[in-house]
Design a protein around this motif. Structure first.
Motif, PDB file in Angstrom:
ATOM      1  N   ASP A 236       0.827  -1.207   0.000  1.00  0.00           N
ATOM      2  CA  ASP A 236       0.000   0.000   0.000  1.00  0.00           C
ATOM      3  C   ASP A 236       0.861   1.257   0.000  1.00  0.00           C
ATOM      4  OD1 ASP A 236      -2.842  -0.578  -0.106  1.00  0.00           O
ATOM      5  OD2 ASP A 236      -2.577  -1.626   1.781  1.00  0.00           O
ATOM      6  N   TYR A 237       1.948   1.222   0.783  1.00  0.00           N
ATOM      7  CA  TYR A 237       2.839   2.378   0.802  1.00  0.00           C
ATOM      8  C   TYR A 237       3.448   2.607  -0.582  1.00  0.00           C
ATOM      9  CZ  TYR A 237       6.787   5.413   1.383  1.00  0.00           C
ATOM     10  OH  TYR A 237       7.661   6.464   1.204  1.00  0.00           O
ATOM     11  N   TYR A 238       3.873   1.538  -1.220  1.00  0.00           N
ATOM     12  CA  TYR A 238       4.513   1.677  -2.530  1.00  0.00           C
ATOM     13  C   TYR A 238       3.560   2.346  -3.511  1.00  0.00           C
ATOM     14  CZ  TYR A 238       7.871   0.623  -6.198  1.00  0.00           C
ATOM     15  OH  TYR A 238       8.809   0.748  -7.195  1.00  0.00           O
ATOM     16  N   GLU A 239       2.310   1.897  -3.507  1.00  0.00           N
ATOM     17  CA  GLU A 239       1.312   2.485  -4.407  1.00  0.00           C
ATOM     18  C   GLU A 239       1.095   3.964  -4.090  1.00  0.00           C
ATOM     19  OE1 GLU A 239      -3.045   1.126  -5.849  1.00  0.00           O
ATOM     20  OE2 GLU A 239      -2.860   1.547  -3.704  1.00  0.00           O
ATOM     21  N   ARG A 240       0.981   4.301  -2.812  1.00  0.00           N
ATOM     22  CA  ARG A 240       0.739   5.689  -2.413  1.00  0.00           C
ATOM     23  C   ARG A 240       1.883   6.597  -2.849  1.00  0.00           C
ATOM     24  NH1 ARG A 240      -1.591   8.391   2.607  1.00  0.00           N
ATOM     25  NH2 ARG A 240      -2.449   6.341   3.069  1.00  0.00           N
ATOM     26  N   ALA A 241       3.109   6.179  -2.550  1.00  0.00           N
ATOM     27  CA  ALA A 241       4.260   7.028  -2.868  1.00  0.00           C
ATOM     28  C   ALA A 241       4.488   7.125  -4.370  1.00  0.00           C
ATOM     29  CB  ALA A 241       5.509   6.497  -2.164  1.00  0.00           C
ATOM     30  N   LEU A 242       4.293   6.015  -5.091  1.00  0.00           N
ATOM     31  CA  LEU A 242       4.448   6.043  -6.546  1.00  0.00           C
ATOM     32  C   LEU A 242       3.401   6.955  -7.175  1.00  0.00           C
ATOM     33  CD1 LEU A 242       5.772   4.810  -9.138  1.00  0.00           C
ATOM     34  CD2 LEU A 242       3.958   3.106  -9.077  1.00  0.00           C
ATOM     35  N   THR A 243       2.156   6.818  -6.741  1.00  0.00           N
ATOM     36  CA  THR A 243       1.059   7.576  -7.341  1.00  0.00           C
ATOM     37  C   THR A 243       1.172   9.058  -7.055  1.00  0.00           C
ATOM     38  OG1 THR A 243      -0.395   5.649  -7.104  1.00  0.00           O
ATOM     39  CG2 THR A 243      -1.454   7.782  -7.463  1.00  0.00           C
ATOM     40  N   ASN A 244       1.465   9.412  -5.812  1.00  0.00           N
ATOM     41  CA  ASN A 244       1.392  10.814  -5.402  1.00  0.00           C
ATOM     42  C   ASN A 244       2.744  11.504  -5.290  1.00  0.00           C
ATOM     43  OD1 ASN A 244      -1.562  10.703  -4.898  1.00  0.00           O
ATOM     44  ND2 ASN A 244      -0.941   9.222  -3.355  1.00  0.00           N
ATOM     45  N   GLY A 245       3.820  10.715  -5.182  1.00  0.00           N
ATOM     46  CA  GLY A 245       5.128  11.323  -4.997  1.00  0.00           C
ATOM     47  C   GLY A 245       6.055  11.186  -6.179  1.00  0.00           C
ATOM     48  N   PHE A 295      10.866   7.045 -13.449  1.00  0.00           N
ATOM     49  CA  PHE A 295       9.964   6.824 -14.578  1.00  0.00           C
ATOM     50  C   PHE A 295      10.382   5.610 -15.407  1.00  0.00           C
ATOM     51  CE2 PHE A 295       8.471  11.068 -13.586  1.00  0.00           C
ATOM     52  CZ  PHE A 295       7.120  10.966 -13.870  1.00  0.00           C
ATOM     53  N   SER A 296      11.662   5.234 -15.325  1.00  0.00           N
ATOM     54  CA  SER A 296      12.096   4.015 -16.024  1.00  0.00           C
ATOM     55  C   SER A 296      11.707   2.760 -15.246  1.00  0.00           C
ATOM     56  CB  SER A 296      13.619   4.042 -16.232  1.00  0.00           C
ATOM     57  OG  SER A 296      14.296   3.722 -15.035  1.00  0.00           O
ATOM     58  N   LYS A 297      11.235   2.935 -14.011  1.00  0.00           N
ATOM     59  CA  LYS A 297      10.945   1.795 -13.139  1.00  0.00           C
ATOM     60  C   LYS A 297       9.451   1.651 -12.849  1.00  0.00           C
ATOM     61  CE  LYS A 297      13.517   1.618  -9.470  1.00  0.00           C
ATOM     62  NZ  LYS A 297      14.204   2.109  -8.263  1.00  0.00           N
ATOM     63  N   LEU A 298       8.588   2.200 -13.726  1.00  0.00           N
ATOM     64  CA  LEU A 298       7.159   2.139 -13.439  1.00  0.00           C
ATOM     65  C   LEU A 298       6.650   0.703 -13.393  1.00  0.00           C
ATOM     66  CD1 LEU A 298       5.800   5.180 -15.490  1.00  0.00           C
ATOM     67  CD2 LEU A 298       6.448   5.068 -13.079  1.00  0.00           C
ATOM     68  N   GLY A 299       7.334  -0.196 -14.086  1.00  0.00           N
ATOM     69  CA  GLY A 299       6.946  -1.610 -14.048  1.00  0.00           C
ATOM     70  C   GLY A 299       7.732  -2.422 -13.051  1.00  0.00           C
ATOM     71  N   ASP A 300       8.474  -1.745 -12.190  1.00  0.00           N
ATOM     72  CA  ASP A 300       9.433  -2.416 -11.311  1.00  0.00           C
ATOM     73  C   ASP A 300       8.772  -3.265 -10.234  1.00  0.00           C
ATOM     74  OD1 ASP A 300      12.200  -2.687 -10.171  1.00  0.00           O
ATOM     75  OD2 ASP A 300      11.282  -1.629  -8.499  1.00  0.00           O
ATOM     76  N   SER A 301       7.629  -2.853  -9.726  1.00  0.00           N
ATOM     77  CA  SER A 301       7.057  -3.523  -8.544  1.00  0.00           C
ATOM     78  C   SER A 301       5.572  -3.797  -8.724  1.00  0.00           C
ATOM     79  CB  SER A 301       7.309  -2.685  -7.290  1.00  0.00           C
ATOM     80  OG  SER A 301       8.685  -2.581  -7.039  1.00  0.00           O
ATOM     81  N   ILE A 302       5.216  -4.353  -9.867  1.00  0.00           N
ATOM     82  CA  ILE A 302       3.839  -4.787 -10.100  1.00  0.00           C
ATOM     83  C   ILE A 302       3.686  -6.258  -9.724  1.00  0.00           C
ATOM     84  CG2 ILE A 302       2.002  -5.020 -11.816  1.00  0.00           C
ATOM     85  CD1 ILE A 302       3.403  -2.843 -13.456  1.00  0.00           C
ATOM     86  N   GLY A 312       4.112 -19.293  -7.073  1.00  0.00           N
ATOM     87  CA  GLY A 312       3.122 -18.271  -6.749  1.00  0.00           C
ATOM     88  C   GLY A 312       3.538 -16.930  -7.298  1.00  0.00           C
ATOM     89  N   LEU A 313       2.555 -16.092  -7.560  1.00  0.00           N
ATOM     90  CA  LEU A 313       2.809 -14.754  -8.075  1.00  0.00           C
ATOM     91  C   LEU A 313       1.940 -13.776  -7.310  1.00  0.00           C
ATOM     92  CD1 LEU A 313       4.455 -13.408 -10.465  1.00  0.00           C
ATOM     93  CD2 LEU A 313       2.261 -13.311 -11.660  1.00  0.00           C
ATOM     94  N   TYR A 314       2.575 -12.703  -6.825  1.00  0.00           N
ATOM     95  CA  TYR A 314       1.848 -11.637  -6.141  1.00  0.00           C
ATOM     96  C   TYR A 314       1.699 -10.456  -7.089  1.00  0.00           C
ATOM     97  CZ  TYR A 314       2.234 -14.001  -1.645  1.00  0.00           C
ATOM     98  OH  TYR A 314       2.105 -14.893  -0.614  1.00  0.00           O
ATOM     99  N   ILE A 315       0.483  -9.973  -7.230  1.00  0.00           N
ATOM    100  CA  ILE A 315       0.207  -8.781  -8.037  1.00  0.00           C
ATOM    101  C   ILE A 315      -0.191  -7.684  -7.058  1.00  0.00           C
ATOM    102  CG2 ILE A 315      -1.156  -7.791  -9.909  1.00  0.00           C
ATOM    103  CD1 ILE A 315      -1.608 -10.613 -10.956  1.00  0.00           C
ATOM    104  N   ILE A 316       0.705  -6.702  -6.876  1.00  0.00           N
ATOM    105  CA  ILE A 316       0.457  -5.705  -5.835  1.00  0.00           C
ATOM    106  C   ILE A 316       0.106  -4.326  -6.389  1.00  0.00           C
ATOM    107  CG2 ILE A 316       2.033  -6.933  -4.293  1.00  0.00           C
ATOM    108  CD1 ILE A 316       3.859  -4.397  -4.477  1.00  0.00           C
ATOM    109  N   SER A 321      -0.455  -3.798 -17.952  1.00  0.00           N
ATOM    110  CA  SER A 321       0.876  -4.357 -18.209  1.00  0.00           C
ATOM    111  C   SER A 321       0.726  -5.814 -18.600  1.00  0.00           C
ATOM    112  CB  SER A 321       1.759  -4.244 -16.948  1.00  0.00           C
ATOM    113  OG  SER A 321       1.114  -4.863 -15.836  1.00  0.00           O
ATOM    114  N   SER A 322       1.827  -6.414 -18.985  1.00  0.00           N
ATOM    115  CA  SER A 322       1.845  -7.857 -19.230  1.00  0.00           C
ATOM    116  C   SER A 322       3.054  -8.455 -18.529  1.00  0.00           C
ATOM    117  CB  SER A 322       1.882  -8.170 -20.725  1.00  0.00           C
ATOM    118  OG  SER A 322       3.057  -7.657 -21.315  1.00  0.00           O
TER     119      SER A 322
END
Length: 665
Positions: A236-245, A295-302, A312-316, A321-322
């Motif tokens: 949740d933190y990663y999403e918040r900081a990526l989206t807003n920061g 900006f080069s790492k937008l796909g880094d932590s999906i 197993g695969l976690y989608i966070i 994306s693919s």
């Protein structure tokens, strides 16, 4: 990049010592003598990290050899300081920014197994800071944030190499105290590059909040922690900081224009502050480098793949994306419908395509159910069959033999919520940020901040078709009708993404029953002959008012005494195609008139039967679509003194905004 490595190798060979930098090695003489110098190791770390990436990602043995030669040079320098003085003297020098030297050196050690690389990495583990965290003391006040966050990142790498639980606890505790005591609603941290007193953030809101580099590095911290723990809080933190920061630190789509700080003061703007926006060719701050990398790492932590026997695969992160899941021979395609304010849902579709015939082993998909959604109304289905969802803050886990054509749909409700600023003083208890799902909302405001949090409504989907700008040609300039502090004037046509663009945009509201009047821009084409009112874009609920012949036009609410806000929209009196005129509904023959040539502003002017050419020109305006537009995520917030347009902070460029409100119900 191979060409870049080759040229840098030539430079390094020419120098002959292993040293490689654009500045002379004398800067390290000053650094080691504890003299004033600007952070030379910060740049060295970036060069080393880039070279090591060229080896690990592109297989460049030349880059690895260059890295080892550079590290030999600095190993000898540091050993020389310790032998001549003490190890304490070396550590004192680390009060300058050293970037992620420990991080890159630990990574190098993993590759080489060379003990001196491990030793040098540990010598950049700053003990006066990591020691406090090891003791679990919330005592980071006064530390320079971006000097020390990379040190924590490096200590996390040390844990991954050695398994020493102390360094795991350091990372966990550090993230906890930053989130609980030192972070803003954006997920960012720091004021003027430093940490302030814990839970005293209300008095730190200014232009120099949230250095972009700190957000970049905090994302690294949270990424490590999620990998270790699989705990939802870090996702949740990663999403918040990526989206807003992160997503809003580039000026729209302007290449090469990024921001150093993200202002959080009331009425702040990304364009105003000590740094403001950078420039394409004359600025290259540290936050440019980390900004570009972010900006080069937008796909880094999906996607995160589970190690071990069970696949197993976690989608966070829900980002279109693919993912080629090689170990299971399937490809996942994730499609996320654009989020809007008028349909408050997040809809995600994940389709599976198989690269291998026949049955494979079963594997598990784990889908994050974010903390910001709600159980009531949440839906999920697999191939049309409804699934049972866990409460928010958990993962929906599905185990099966995935087949070609499998389709998983997630449909989550979005809602507005408030979050108090991290300040435990009672006088600031009403200071709140307002979020819509993961998006922090900012009000288009120059400083007003009193808002009623139970009266925030979405902007309808069709409102953009009602936005107009009224202009006139004067000499070689285009002048536009503008709301200037409540008074209507004509000003030069502004650039999009500015306060001036907001003030030159109006919503044309028809008051008759002409159903065709609100179809598509220019809306006035179908509204001609009808009664309209003009609402300033950034002052919802207010209208353009007039007081009769010779009176200037202003802005007020519909209850303003002795003022009229209704106009009849007519074809332009000048007779030209594409122009319109605004006649007072209550006083026939009186028109909105701009006497631009004499700089007399905008007023109501009444003709006496026939109109001369000058009157016709001054009362005619060319109609165009609004310079500003509503973001797909737009709300109207009801304030105590005025109402606000509220949009995601990431969408703003130069506009004035407020993100912390004095809230009431």
């Amino acid at each position: 990049m191979s060409a870049v490595v080759s040229v840098l190798s030539e430079c390094q060979s020419k120098m002959g010592s292993g040293y490689l930098s654009a500045f002379p090695s004398e800067l390290f003489d000053r650094f080691e003598a504890l003299q004033e110098v600007w952070a030379p190791y910060y740049t060295i770390h970036k060069i080393l990290a880039g070279l090591l990436d060229q080896y690990t990602l592109a297989g460049s043995d030349q880059a690895l050899n260059m890295t080892k030669w550079m590290v030999d040079y600095f190993y000898n320098r540091v050993q020389n300081v310790i032998s001549k003085h003490t190890v304490e003297r070396h550590w004192l020098s680390l009060n300058e920014e050293t970037g992620g030297m420990n991080d890159v050196l630990y990574k190098l050690y993993v590759i080489t197994g060379d003990k001196k690389h491990f030793v040098l990495a540990h010598l950049f583990d700053k003990p006066c800071f990591l020691g406090l965290l090891a003791l679990k003391a919330d005592d980071i006040t006064g530390f320079h944030a971006n000097t020390h966050i990379p040190i924590v990142v490096g200590s996390q790498m040390r844990y991954e190499i050695t398994g020493d639980p102390l360094y795991k606890e350091i990372g966990l505790f550090f993230m906890n105290i930053v989130n609980s005591s030192h972070s803003y609603v954006t997920g960012g941290t720091s004021v003027g590059e430093f940490w302030s007193d814990p839970k005293r953030l209300a008095t730190t809101l200014e232009t120099e909040n949230e250095e972009s580099c700190t957000t970049y590095n905090m994302l690294k911290v949270s990424r490590h922690l999620f990998r270790w723990t699989k705990e939802m809080a870090y996702a949740d933190y990663y999403e918040r900081a990526l989206t807003n920061g992160v997503l809003g630190i580039q000026r729209g789509t302007d290449p090469g224009i990024m921001i150093y700080m993200l202002p959080l003061q009331r009425g702040g703007s990304k364009a105003r502050g000590y740094h403001g926006w950078g420039t394409k060719f004359d600025s290259f701050w540290c936050c440019y480098g980390t900004g570009i990398e972010s900006f080069s790492k937008l796909g880094d932590s999906i996607y995160f793949e589970e190690e071990g026997v069970d696949m197993g695969l976690y989608i966070i992160q829900y980002i279109s994306s693919s993912f080629d899941w090689k170990s299971t021979h399937v490809v996942l395609s994730q499609r996320v419908e654009p989020v809007v304010s008028w349909d408050q849902r997040l809809r995600v579709t994940i389709k599976i395509s198989s690269k291998k015939q026949g049955d494979g082993a079963s594997s598990t998909l784990n889908l994050r159910i974010p903390l910001w959604t709600y159980s009531n109304g949440s839906k999920a289905s697999l191939n049309g069959q409804e699934l049972s969802l866990p409460p928010p803050g958990n993962f929906l886990s599905i185990t099966k033999n995935w087949s070609n054509g499998d389709e998983l749909i997630l449909d989550l409700p979005l809602a507005l919520r408030t979050e108090a600023i991290k300040d435990d003083r009672p006088e600031y208890s009403s200071l709140q940020g307002i979020l819509y799902g993961p998006y922090l909302l900012a009000a288009l405001s120059s400083g007003d901040f009193d808002i009623k949090t139970n009266s925030i409504t979405p902007v309808p989907a069709d409102y953009n078709s009602q936005l107009i700008t009224l202009s006139q040609q004067f000499n070689n300039s285009v002048l536009v009708l503008t709301n200037s502090e409540g008074v209507l004037t004509m000003k030069e046509s502004p650039e999009k993404g500015t306060d001036a663009a907001l003030k030159a945009t109006f919503r044309l509201i028809t008051t008759n029953n002409n159903s065709d009047a609100e179809t598509s821009a220019p809306v006035a084409n179908s509204a001609v002959g009808g009664t309209v009112v003009l609402e300033p874009f950034d002052f919802p609920g207010m209208f353009v008012l007039h007081g009769g012949d010779g009176e200037g036009l202003g802005v007020g609410d519909s209850n303003s005494s002795n003022r009229s806000f209704a106009f009849r929209l007519t074809d332009g009196l000048d007779g030209e195609d594409g122009t319109v005129s605004l006649e007072s509904e209550s006083e026939k023959g009186c028109f909105v008139y701009a006497e631009v040539a004499n700089n007399n502003g905008v007023e109501m002017k009444c003709g006496s039967g026939s109109f001369d050419d000058g009157f016709r020109r001054g009362a005619s305006f060319r109609l165009g679509g609004g310079i500003s537009k509503y973001d797909p995520i737009s709300f109207v917030g009801k304030g105590v003194k005025r109402d606000f347009i509220m949009v995601p902070l990431l969408s703003l460029r130069d506009e004035s905004y407020t993100v912390y409100f004095n809230s009431s119900t």
